[in-house]
Design a protein around this motif. Structure first.
Motif, PDB file in Angstrom:
ATOM      1  N   GLU A 306       0.827  -1.213   0.000  1.00 33.35           N
ATOM      2  CA  GLU A 306       0.000   0.000   0.000  1.00 33.35           C
ATOM      3  C   GLU A 306       0.857   1.257   0.000  1.00 33.35           C
ATOM      4  O   GLU A 306       0.529   2.248  -0.671  1.00 33.35           O
ATOM      5  CB  GLU A 306      -0.934  -0.022   1.215  1.00 33.35           C
ATOM      6  N   VAL A 307       1.971   1.235   0.739  1.00 27.58           N
ATOM      7  CA  VAL A 307       2.882   2.384   0.715  1.00 27.58           C
ATOM      8  C   VAL A 307       3.540   2.499  -0.661  1.00 27.58           C
ATOM      9  O   VAL A 307       3.682   3.597  -1.221  1.00 27.58           O
ATOM     10  CB  VAL A 307       3.946   2.244   1.816  1.00 27.58           C
ATOM     11  N   ILE A 336       2.802  -8.065  -1.524  1.00 28.03           N
ATOM     12  CA  ILE A 336       3.243  -6.776  -2.072  1.00 28.03           C
ATOM     13  C   ILE A 336       2.749  -6.633  -3.507  1.00 28.03           C
ATOM     14  O   ILE A 336       2.186  -5.604  -3.900  1.00 28.03           O
ATOM     15  CB  ILE A 336       4.773  -6.652  -2.010  1.00 28.03           C
ATOM     16  N   ARG A 337       2.950  -7.683  -4.302  1.00 26.85           N
ATOM     17  CA  ARG A 337       2.488  -7.642  -5.700  1.00 26.85           C
ATOM     18  C   ARG A 337       0.989  -7.382  -5.774  1.00 26.85           C
ATOM     19  O   ARG A 337       0.519  -6.547  -6.568  1.00 26.85           O
ATOM     20  CB  ARG A 337       2.805  -8.979  -6.387  1.00 26.85           C
ATOM     21  N   ALA A 338       0.229  -8.125  -4.980  1.00 36.17           N
ATOM     22  CA  ALA A 338      -1.231  -8.006  -5.047  1.00 36.17           C
ATOM     23  C   ALA A 338      -1.677  -6.581  -4.751  1.00 36.17           C
ATOM     24  O   ALA A 338      -2.531  -6.029  -5.455  1.00 36.17           O
ATOM     25  CB  ALA A 338      -1.867  -8.995  -4.072  1.00 36.17           C
ATOM     26  N   ALA A 339      -1.102  -5.962  -3.722  1.00 30.40           N
ATOM     27  CA  ALA A 339      -1.498  -4.605  -3.353  1.00 30.40           C
ATOM     28  C   ALA A 339      -1.129  -3.600  -4.430  1.00 30.40           C
ATOM     29  O   ALA A 339      -1.923  -2.717  -4.785  1.00 30.40           O
ATOM     30  CB  ALA A 339      -0.856  -4.219  -2.018  1.00 30.40           C
ATOM     31  N   VAL A 340       0.088  -3.722  -4.971  1.00 34.60           N
ATOM     32  CA  VAL A 340       0.553  -2.761  -5.970  1.00 34.60           C
ATOM     33  C   VAL A 340      -0.240  -2.894  -7.263  1.00 34.60           C
ATOM     34  O   VAL A 340      -0.709  -1.894  -7.834  1.00 34.60           O
ATOM     35  CB  VAL A 340       2.062  -2.944  -6.231  1.00 34.60           C
ATOM     36  N   TYR A 341      -0.423  -4.132  -7.743  1.00 31.35           N
ATOM     37  CA  TYR A 341      -1.129  -4.317  -9.009  1.00 31.35           C
ATOM     38  C   TYR A 341      -2.610  -3.947  -8.892  1.00 31.35           C
ATOM     39  O   TYR A 341      -3.232  -3.508  -9.865  1.00 31.35           O
ATOM     40  CB  TYR A 341      -0.991  -5.756  -9.495  1.00 31.35           C
ATOM     41  N   GLU A 342      -3.176  -4.097  -7.690  1.00 33.61           N
ATOM     42  CA  GLU A 342      -4.582  -3.756  -7.510  1.00 33.61           C
ATOM     43  C   GLU A 342      -4.798  -2.253  -7.483  1.00 33.61           C
ATOM     44  O   GLU A 342      -5.778  -1.743  -8.048  1.00 33.61           O
ATOM     45  CB  GLU A 342      -5.105  -4.370  -6.206  1.00 33.61           C
ATOM     46  N   ARG A 343      -3.890  -1.508  -6.861  1.00 34.53           N
ATOM     47  CA  ARG A 343      -4.139  -0.103  -6.576  1.00 34.53           C
ATOM     48  C   ARG A 343      -3.460   0.871  -7.527  1.00 34.53           C
ATOM     49  O   ARG A 343      -3.853   2.038  -7.590  1.00 34.53           O
ATOM     50  CB  ARG A 343      -3.699   0.214  -5.140  1.00 34.53           C
TER      51      ARG A 343
END
Length: 379
Positions: A306-307, A336-343
């Motif tokens: 998220e950061v 980390i991947r999931a959060a970055v690719y989602e947002r």
């Protein structure tokens, strides 16, 4: 034996090109440096006479006769570098190309303070030099990474979170008093980024995370380390959203490091009745499918992601590299991947790679060697 590099101006640039593998002949040096062939030949002869370069064999032909190959002299010198952690130090002696000649890990408690820690490093360097390096090969520079912010102008540690007694300590001056040589003092995540960048050819813009006892990030922009005024890449004290409130070691509430670092996870596991001594123990618990550890590591990865979402949209790097001892826990990088690719914006992630570090445990030592060579030829 301690001795500064006997180079000046363009000589240093030519030496660096040969040492880093950018050039292997006088013709290469002339093409890459923009100097006249006669000027290159004069400076190369001076470098050979100084015992820094040798010319032997045959290099790669670009048409016509194969040129003589330039390479570092075996007696050109060594660099002594260290990567300081909270509970250990990884030491290396490198040749001027940055290739490790010997690497050793020693116990070291950074909380014992700067004088004791730096004297321990220096004693270890002196022992390794005496044991592993011929007397005819000089020491050319000394460098160390530290797990805290470093002012690039003064080479002092500035308000570190987990280094009692280190604030504003003159690390470089302390080392120079013993060695009287070029000295490098750098944040450990920055060194890791500089070393890791060598393992990603064609990628000029990188964010390199070090997730261990603490959390750090080094930034490579257009192929070069970006320091800013010393705090560039410091994501550990970015505030995160939380239903509860946790005070970070820096004194502020709800910093990323207070939730997602190895130290924070160790404390949370202890509260849950699961004791771990070091971050590697958390990885072992995850690999053994201990649900408390796996869940905490997954949540840590989500918070880090998220950061990173804001930073990836802003900086748009080619690669986000995840290293450090906690990166061996596979759920961390997955989250980390999931959060970055989602947002993140689709354009920011279209060609983005989020991947484990490639350079291994010696990444910070390799980065220190590269930056210390720059310092040695510039001094």
């Amino acid at each position: 034996m301690k001795q500064r590099l006997p180079v000046q101006g363009a000589q240093g640039d030519l030496l660096r090109l040969v040492a880093t593998g950018g050039a292997e002949s006088r013709a290469d040096l002339a093409r890459l440096s923009g100097l006249a062939a006669s000027s290159v030949s004069l400076r190369v002869e001076e470098l050979i006479e100084a015992g820094l370069l040798v010319e032997e064999g045959s290099g790669t032909s670009r048409g016509g006769r194969r040129p003589r190959r330039l390479c570092l002299s075996p007696t050109a010198g060594v660099l002594a570098v260290a990567d300081l952690g909270a509970h250990h130090a990884r030491l290396g002696l490198l040749d001027l190309s940055g290739a490790p000649l010997v690497v050793e890990e020693v116990p070291c408690e950074i909380a014992e303070g700067p004088e004791a820690t730096l004297d321990l490093l220096s004693d270890a360097f002196d022992r390794l030099l005496a044991e592993r390096v011929p007397p005819s090969v000089p020491l050319r520079g000394v460098g160390t990474g530290v797990p805290g912010p470093v002012d690039p102008a003064t080479l002092r540690v500035v308000t570190p979170s987990r280094m009692p007694g280190w604030n504003d300590f003159p690390v470089a001056d302390h080392l120079r008093a013993r060695y009287d040589l070029p000295v490098l003092v750098e944040n450990d995540a920055n060194l890791m980024a500089a070393g890791e960048a060598r393992s990603w050819p064609g990628c000029d813009n990188l964010m390199v995370l070090k997730v261990g006892t603490g959390i750090g990030c080094g930034v490579i922009v257009n192929g070069r380390l970006h320091r800013g005024r010393g705090a560039a890449g410091d994501i550990s004290h970015v505030r995160v959203s939380s239903d509860s409130s946790v005070i970070c070691a820096c004194g502020h509430p709800d910093c990323l490091e207070a939730y997602a670092s190895g130290a924070a996870l160790s404390a949370a596991l202890a509260d849950a009745g699961v004791e771990v001594q070091h971050t590697s123990g958390i990885v072992d618990l995850v690999n053994d499918a201990v649900p408390e550890a796996t869940s905490m590591v997954r949540n840590a990865g989500r918070r880090i992601g998220e950061v990173l979402t804001v930073l990836v949209n802003f900086f748009n790097p080619d690669v986000v590299v995840v290293g450090g001892s906690l990166s061996a826990a596979e759920p961390l990088i997955t989250s980390i991947r999931a959060a970055v690719y989602e947002r993140c914006l689709p354009l920011a992630t279209r060609d983005l790679e989020i991947a484990p570090a490639r350079a291994g445990r010696d990444a910070a030592l390799l980065g220190a060697g590269s930056l210390l060579l720059d310092a040695a030829v510039a001094s």
